[in-house]
Design an enzyme around this catalytic site. Structure first.
Site, mmCIF file in Angstrom:
data_model
loop_
_atom_site.group_PDB
_atom_site.id
_atom_site.type_symbol
_atom_site.label_atom_id
_atom_site.label_comp_id
_atom_site.label_asym_id
_atom_site.label_seq_id
_atom_site.Cartn_x
_atom_site.Cartn_y
_atom_site.Cartn_z
ATOM 1 N N GLY A 148 0.830 -1.143 0.175
ATOM 2 C CA GLY A 148 -0.145 -0.126 0.081
ATOM 3 C C GLY A 148 0.838 1.258 0.031
ATOM 4 N N ARG B 153 -5.585 1.266 -15.462
ATOM 5 C CA ARG B 153 -5.752 2.165 -14.265
ATOM 6 C C ARG B 153 -5.902 3.595 -14.375
ATOM 7 N NH1 ARG B 153 -1.488 4.886 -11.828
ATOM 8 N NH2 ARG B 153 -2.452 4.287 -9.890
ATOM 9 N N CYS C 134 -11.625 1.676 -28.881
ATOM 10 C CA CYS C 134 -13.304 2.291 -29.084
ATOM 11 C C CYS C 134 -13.914 2.601 -27.654
ATOM 12 C CB CYS C 134 -14.082 1.466 -29.834
ATOM 13 S SG CYS C 134 -13.269 1.197 -31.360
ATOM 14 N N TYR D 256 0.870 -2.547 -12.130
ATOM 15 C CA TYR D 256 -0.724 -2.430 -12.285
ATOM 16 C C TYR D 256 -1.085 -1.926 -13.661
ATOM 17 C CZ TYR D 256 -0.825 -3.026 -7.318
ATOM 18 O OH TYR D 256 -0.563 -3.740 -5.926
ATOM 19 N N GLY E 131 4.391 -3.661 -3.513
ATOM 20 C CA GLY E 131 4.112 -3.734 -4.892
ATOM 21 C C GLY E 131 4.644 -2.675 -5.574
ATOM 22 N N ARG E 132 3.476 -1.669 -5.614
ATOM 23 C CA ARG E 132 3.773 -0.560 -6.338
ATOM 24 C C ARG E 132 4.986 0.449 -6.423
ATOM 25 N NH1 ARG E 132 -0.527 2.278 -7.982
ATOM 26 N NH2 ARG E 132 -1.808 1.039 -6.490
#
Ligand SMILES: Cc1ncc(COP(=O)(O)O)c(C=O)c1O
Length: 414
Positions: free
Chosen positions: A241, A313, A342, A371, A276-277
């Protein structure tokens, strides 16, 4: 900040590697990762957390095997949320003893697999899941080949997060309330399952360390209540987080982040990070080519060959990503950089100040390593892009572009 990503003689380079060269060789859209940035960030957290811990990189943020293998080879663990990610983790070389498994919808088969492999911790998220684990325990003669932990929703203020990103709230589908979890710990202890972990994950994009500190206070209170009942755990898995500022390319200090959890470590527990991020996003970029320029009375568009299929995202969270040209130009004017898909929501940036690029020129989307590839899709018949890794002065293909044949390979045509 992204180390070593800079213009050299007007051309964007990562270390010694000119990005135009890679874009021309492998085509676009193209994900490019820096193995050094990726590993550097994991090692930085490792140094900052000066207590007993295991850093488990969260594969949901990026699961490109040649990249995550860097983590495995350097002794880090993996955080997985499905049998598929467990399979990927194994193929990347993570030791099962360094794998933690979360997720609200683990199937019985997935839990069984995790048990067979002997992972470190299964983070249980519901009573029903617990009942299955208990059944497995009794059927295997009172032993389990993994550690058991429960995911608890510690209620902290998450107002500032996007509604999809704060997952620790009372009404969230994830985890168990403190009361529910406490009863399951007691039952597991009585049944001799002896849980050895506690898990929480508050949400994503958390930049205010006070949120983590508040959760830590609640976790310590919860742990001491367990201790009063004679239940002493070994691991506290604090989830992931840690947030990033995608506009200014900055993040909270890893030291402050690591220090937030020190009070738990000081109580004698070992910490698990499911980061993670903050490790993978700055380690990756997405290179895309301008296919068409379109000037309208309302706006000027650059229509590029990447879109929501590679970087979902943006429409999903209304996320922002900085876009810069591969070749520096003099004057700048506002463009909407849009994908070819589209959907109205298929844009990468709005009112982005860019040089007046020609069709065929390249743009670079920053902080695109988390992500993005892991959330990509074949929508509109688009094939998955190629992915390249830069390591030191060299670069190599980590994942080749999907072929058209592969796009239809699961269809029963004959
Ligand atoms: C349980 C769990 N652990 C870890 C992570 C990784 O979080 P982040 O990439 O924000 O560090 C997530 C992300 O959603 C998660 O759900």
């Amino acid at each position: 900040m992204i180390i070593n990503l800079e213009y050299k003689n007007g051309e964007l380079s990562w270390g010694e590697v000119k990005l135009r060269k890679i874009a021309e060789e492998f085509g676009t859209p193209l994900f490019v990762y820096s193995a050094d940035e990726f590993l550097g960030r994991l090692k930085l957290l490792d140094r900052c957390a000066d207590y007993r811990k295991l850093i488990c990189f969260s594969l949901k943020s990026n699961s490109v095997i040649p990249l995550i293998r860097e983590a495995a080879e350097n002794g880090f663990g993996a955080d997985v949320v499905s049998g598929g990610e467990l399979f990927i983790a194994e193929k990347a070389g993570f030791s099962p003893k360094k794998i933690v498994f979360s997720g609200i919808g683990k199937t019985n088969e997935e839990i069984f697999q995790a048990e067979q492999k002997g992972i470190l911790l299964l983070n249980i998220e519901s009573e029903s899941e617990y009942k299955f684990v208990k059944k497995l325990f009794s059927e295997s003669g009172g032993k389990l080949n993994f550690g058991v932990s429960f995911r608890v929703k510690f209620e902290v203020e998450l107002e500032k997060l996007h509604p999809y990103l704060g997952v620790g709230k009372k009404d969230s589908k994830f985890g168990l309330s403190e009361e529910e979890a406490f009863l399951l710990y007691e039952d597991a202890f009585k049944s001799k399952i002896y849980p050895n972990g506690l898990h929480f994950h508050l949400g994503s994009q958390i930049k205010d360390m006070e949120i983590f500190r508040k959760a830590v206070e609640l976790a310590i209170r919860f742990l001491s209540k367990l201790k009063e009942k004679g239940i002493k755990l070994e691991w506290v898995d604090v989830g992931g987080g840690l947030g990033l500022d995608y506009e200014n390319l900055t993040e909270p200090s890893f030291k402050d982040y690591a220090d937030s959890f020190k009070p738990i470590a000081d109580e004698g527990y070992k910490i698990i990070f499911e980061i993670g991020r903050a490790v993978s996003a700055p380690s990756g970029i997405l290179i895309t080519k301008v296919i068409r320029k379109k000037k309208t009375s309302a706006k000027n568009f650059l229509i590029v060959d990447a879109g929501m299929t590679e970087i979902l995202r943006i429409p999903l969270y209304k996320a922002y990503h900085k876009i810069i040209p591969l070749t520096q130009g003099d004057s700048e004017q506002p463009f909407d950089v849009v994908g070819p898909i589209c959907e109205n929501s298929d844009y990468i940036g709005q009112n982005v100040l860019l040089p007046d690029l020609e069709e065929g020129e390249f743009l670079c989307v920053l902080y695109a390593g988390a992500y993005t590839s892991s959330m990509s899709s074949n929508y509109n018949g688009r094939t998955f892009p190629a992915e390249v890794i830069i390591k030191g002065n060299r670069f190599f293909l980590a994942r080749r572009r999907q072929t058209l044949h592969e796009l239809i390979s699961r269809d029963q045509i004959d």
